[in-house]
Write an enzyme that holds these catalytic residues in place. Sequence first.
Site, PDB file in Angstrom:
ATOM      1  N   ASP A 215       0.848  -1.191   0.000  1.00 31.77           N
ATOM      2  CA  ASP A 215       0.000   0.000   0.000  1.00 31.77           C
ATOM      3  C   ASP A 215       0.885   1.243   0.000  1.00 31.77           C
ATOM      4  O   ASP A 215       2.089   1.160  -0.228  1.00 31.77           O
ATOM      5  CB  ASP A 215      -0.956  -0.019   1.195  1.00 31.77           C
ATOM      6  CG  ASP A 215      -0.223  -0.216   2.518  1.00 31.77           C
ATOM      7  OD1 ASP A 215       1.016  -0.043   2.542  1.00 31.77           O
ATOM      8  OD2 ASP A 215      -0.870  -0.542   3.528  1.00 31.77           O
TER       9      ASP A 215
ATOM     10  N   HIS B  11       0.400  -8.764  -4.459  1.00 30.82           N
ATOM     11  CA  HIS B  11      -0.449  -7.706  -3.893  1.00 30.82           C
ATOM     12  C   HIS B  11       0.420  -6.477  -3.627  1.00 30.82           C
ATOM     13  O   HIS B  11       0.929  -6.268  -2.521  1.00 30.82           O
ATOM     14  CB  HIS B  11      -1.097  -8.212  -2.601  1.00 30.82           C
ATOM     15  CG  HIS B  11      -2.113  -7.281  -2.031  1.00 30.82           C
ATOM     16  ND1 HIS B  11      -3.463  -7.401  -2.283  1.00 30.82           N
ATOM     17  CD2 HIS B  11      -1.984  -6.202  -1.212  1.00 30.82           C
ATOM     18  CE1 HIS B  11      -4.123  -6.455  -1.636  1.00 30.82           C
ATOM     19  NE2 HIS B  11      -3.239  -5.710  -0.976  1.00 30.82           N
TER      20      HIS B  11
ATOM     21  N   GLU C  14       1.604 -10.532  -0.550  1.00 30.75           N
ATOM     22  CA  GLU C  14       2.055  -9.163  -0.280  1.00 30.75           C
ATOM     23  C   GLU C  14       3.451  -9.174   0.329  1.00 30.75           C
ATOM     24  O   GLU C  14       3.715  -9.875   1.305  1.00 30.75           O
ATOM     25  CB  GLU C  14       1.095  -8.443   0.672  1.00 30.75           C
ATOM     26  CG  GLU C  14       1.434  -6.975   0.847  1.00 30.75           C
ATOM     27  CD  GLU C  14       0.367  -6.207   1.599  1.00 30.75           C
ATOM     28  OE1 GLU C  14       0.302  -4.974   1.449  1.00 30.75           O
ATOM     29  OE2 GLU C  14      -0.424  -6.836   2.343  1.00 30.75           O
TER      30      GLU C  14
END
Length: 493
Positions: free
Chosen positions: A78, A410, A470
């Site tokens: 992110d 991810h 991720e």
Amino acid sequence: MKASIYLVTVFILLLLLLPTAIPHDYSDALRKSILFFEGQRSGRLPKQQRMAWRRNSALNDGKNLKTDLVGGYYDAGDNVKFHFPMAFTATMLAWSSVDFGRYMSQHDFRHNLVAVKWATDYLLKTVSQLPNRIFVHVGEVQPDHDCWERPEDMDTPRTAFALDAPYPASDLAGEIAAALAAASIAFKQANPKYSAILLNKAVQTFQYADSHRGSYTDNPGIKQAVCPFYCSVNGYKDELLWGAAWLRRATGEDSYLRYLVDNGQAFGESSNYFEFGWDNKVGGVNVLVAKEVLQNNVTAIAAYKDTAEKMMCSFLPETNGPHMSYTPGGLIYKPGSTQLQNTAALSFLLLTYADYLSTSSQQLNCGNLKFQPDSLRRIVKRQVDYVLGDNPMKLSYMIGYGERYPGLIHHRGSSIPSVTVHPAAFGCIAGWNIFSSPNPNPNILIGAVIGGPDVDDRFIGGRTNASETEPTTYINAPFVGVFAYFKSNPNFS
């Protein structure tokens, strides 16, 4: 005679047909594990940026609090900067330089110091207003997670969060103190002036941590902003011991030794000692402090060494319990989080303790059983080879290493076409179309070690499966030191 030649020929052919393990290129793995951090950079990127698909991002961070918080690392896939795990990442990168730097080439050692400094330059900003204020993180989690945007495009709020004294932040400040102290050792020869700056700020930050005792997520506003992602579940006492341990190693001052002696039992050095990671530092504290006991016979802190020994013995099935768990394929397994996060951190401790035993010419004592340091190294070797492809899935969990590794990870920046090939911005919603695409990520996040398989060695993969695909900075950081060791000892078995 002809029969003998025939038999020899058949024997040679049979040998050629036998399956053979392909030796891993640990030098390549080390180089790529360090390169990964360039893909996680936030801020203004230097001309020497090697991960060329990345560009400048988040150049106004800290503006809402009228301060400069540009830089640092995005923690995972992110675009939020969480200072607690970032500080742990810096500590582990620095520890890799301090204890395993001798196994690195000058090129790798230099690039690892660059990775450390990218973090510590930023961490210095987070504690620049002590003793009045400490900065906690940048970015609003929910809006960020509601969008699938590359860092260069993000238009979600970049709110910076801080805690003002007397609100406690012992865990966050303790980890930052540890990171700065460890980095001060790493830079002592390469950059003495910078080393002194780091150490001075580490001392001040630890004083703040110890003076305002409590967890940073005790504050309701910070808890709402950070949890459930980086809540301080384990509390703050382990970070106080962790910070003191690194300051003891960096300074040699007896005041930190007394702190470890006086607070060890009360702060839990002998409890929950099977754990080590961004939230729980107990295992790392015990191993780090054990060095002085093993090598200098500092008996006042022998309890830490005894607890570290219990942890090491738990990895060996021949010993009396309790024992660590392994998957059927041989991977260290702990429930409740991404598996390779545990593998990385625990492998680092195993290898480090083995090194401390070797340099002090000692063995591991597990009750009536004694083990050579190589017994621990063999466990780590199995973990490293598993990660690099010797696993039931026949898959490398390091992106860009080997011939077969996951293509759909991810990670926002990796999955969306780079600004170098698609200058127009991808909006919040448009990005989700890319997220749902079956096409592999166009930008290879070289060196990223992802979450990995489940308890049965199964790996489903896909961008939707964040726990498996991720990457995080705190998975990669411990592996740097581990890969460095096996780079210099490639034939260890």
